[in-house]
Scaffold this motif. Structure first.
Motif, PDB file in Angstrom:
ATOM      1  N   CYS A  67       0.832  -1.199   0.000  1.00 50.83           N
ATOM      2  CA  CYS A  67       0.000   0.000   0.000  1.00 50.83           C
ATOM      3  C   CYS A  67       0.871   1.254   0.000  1.00 50.83           C
ATOM      4  N   LEU A 138      -4.873  -2.024   5.605  1.00 53.64           N
ATOM      5  CA  LEU A 138      -4.447  -0.646   5.830  1.00 53.64           C
ATOM      6  C   LEU A 138      -4.086  -0.395   7.286  1.00 53.64           C
ATOM      7  N   THR A 146      -3.021   7.151   6.686  1.00 50.21           N
ATOM      8  CA  THR A 146      -3.053   5.779   6.206  1.00 50.21           C
ATOM      9  C   THR A 146      -2.220   5.715   4.941  1.00 50.21           C
ATOM     10  N   CYS A 147      -1.623   4.553   4.649  1.00 54.31           N
ATOM     11  CA  CYS A 147      -0.606   4.471   3.600  1.00 54.31           C
ATOM     12  C   CYS A 147       0.422   5.573   3.883  1.00 54.31           C
ATOM     13  N   PHE A 181      -5.920   7.550  -3.154  1.00 48.33           N
ATOM     14  CA  PHE A 181      -7.300   7.254  -2.751  1.00 48.33           C
ATOM     15  C   PHE A 181      -8.166   6.652  -3.866  1.00 48.33           C
ATOM     16  N   ILE A 184      -7.278   2.998  -3.626  1.00 48.85           N
ATOM     17  CA  ILE A 184      -7.706   2.425  -2.345  1.00 48.85           C
ATOM     18  C   ILE A 184      -9.217   2.215  -2.337  1.00 48.85           C
ATOM     19  N   ASN A 185      -9.948   3.225  -2.777  1.00 41.53           N
ATOM     20  CA  ASN A 185     -11.411   3.161  -2.707  1.00 41.53           C
ATOM     21  C   ASN A 185     -12.046   2.354  -3.839  1.00 41.53           C
ATOM     22  N   CYS A 190     -11.469  -3.346   1.991  1.00 39.10           N
ATOM     23  CA  CYS A 190     -10.441  -2.597   2.721  1.00 39.10           C
ATOM     24  C   CYS A 190     -10.588  -2.940   4.201  1.00 39.10           C
ATOM     25  N   VAL A 218     -11.061   6.619   3.620  1.00 37.85           N
ATOM     26  CA  VAL A 218     -11.163   5.290   3.011  1.00 37.85           C
ATOM     27  C   VAL A 218     -12.632   4.900   3.022  1.00 37.85           C
ATOM     28  N   GLN A 219     -13.238   5.000   1.846  1.00 40.52           N
ATOM     29  CA  GLN A 219     -14.670   4.717   1.683  1.00 40.52           C
ATOM     30  C   GLN A 219     -14.860   4.029   0.335  1.00 40.52           C
ATOM     31  N   PRO A 220     -14.674   2.718   0.308  1.00 39.59           N
ATOM     32  CA  PRO A 220     -14.755   2.001  -0.976  1.00 39.59           C
ATOM     33  C   PRO A 220     -16.050   2.291  -1.722  1.00 39.59           C
ATOM     34  N   LEU A 225     -15.765  -2.033   3.642  1.00 43.53           N
ATOM     35  CA  LEU A 225     -14.802  -1.459   4.582  1.00 43.53           C
ATOM     36  C   LEU A 225     -15.022  -2.109   5.937  1.00 43.53           C
TER      37      LEU A 225
END
Length: 240
Positions: A67, A138, A146-147, A181, A184-185, A190, A218-220, A225
């Protein structure tokens, strides 16, 4: 978002590895590979303890990405890959080989390392405008990062690049590369796994107060999540 509160750090590790195993089996059944992103820090300790205990002994279809990574030699204490190499590969704790880790190029500039890593990732997602990792594990720093996405940093607003360079990290070492992001999302799952009373106030700020900290972003978009926390870390969550 699902928050799972368990009793102890050992229970966090068990639950995390149970979810990893379930997702791995499903991914391999669906497409023959399990594409997962690792973070460093306490997560490495969790995985070195938990992965050897999972029922799946065939790790051959796993491909492990990072990540984020610090641009330091593999034998440096700050190297995330180095950490996993020692605890998982060299130790023989699990049947993972070096070539299953998609490594970030060292000995080049952060810009070149980021470009190279995006190119390596793209080989697993041909024709995709964004990669869809099966799972990203994460971490959450004491400042809510994060990351290598830190509070107030311009990289929080990166929308085009899959992998971005950072040369002014507020936490040493300064040169790193990080997933952004949008990537990630776009993951299917996650997961944050955290334990200890020192994490409690930051967890409250993110999950209860919903402060606009990096970990809260972080909101896929279509994925899941999960937060797995022990009782000490989640002490403020039960009151809401």
């Amino acid at each position: 978002m699902t928050v799972i509160v368990v009793e102890s750090k050992d229970d966090v590790i068990s639950k995390l590895c149970e979810i990893i195993e379930t997702t791995a089996i499903e991914s391999i059944q669906n497409k023959g590979l399990f594409l997962i992103g690792f973070s460093g820090g306490s997560l490495a300790t969790f995985l070195s303890k938990g992965l050897p205990k999972i029922k799946t002994k065939d790790f051959s279809q796993w491909r492990i990405f990072f990540c984020d990574e610090r641009l330091v030699p593999v034998d440096d204490a700050d190297s995330t890959y180095g950490l996993y190499k020692r605890s998982l590969i060299d130790s023989g704790a699990v049947a993972l080989k070096e070539e299953q880790f998609i490594q970030i190029k060292q000995g080049v500039s952060a810009e070149d390392a980021a470009t190279d890593y995006a190119s390596q990732i793209s080989k697993f997602f041909p024709g995709s405008s964004l990669p869809t990792f099966d799972m990203l594990l994460l971490g959450m720093g004491p400042d809510g990062h994060t990351c290598s996405l830190f509070p107030g940093h311009p990289l929080l607003n990166e929308t085009k690049r899959w992998v971005a360079p950072i040369t002014d990290s507020p936490k040493p070492p300064p040169s790193r590369v990080t997933l952004t992001f949008p990537v990630i999302n776009n993951a299917r799952v996650c997961v944050f796994a955290t334990a200890g009373k020192e994490k409690a106030d930051m967890l409250k700020r993110i999950l209860v107060d919903q402060e606009k900290l990096p970990a809260a972003r972080v909101q896929p978009s279509t994925g899941k999540l999960l937060w797995i926390v022990d009782r000490e870390a989640g002490i403020h969550l039960n009151k809401h």
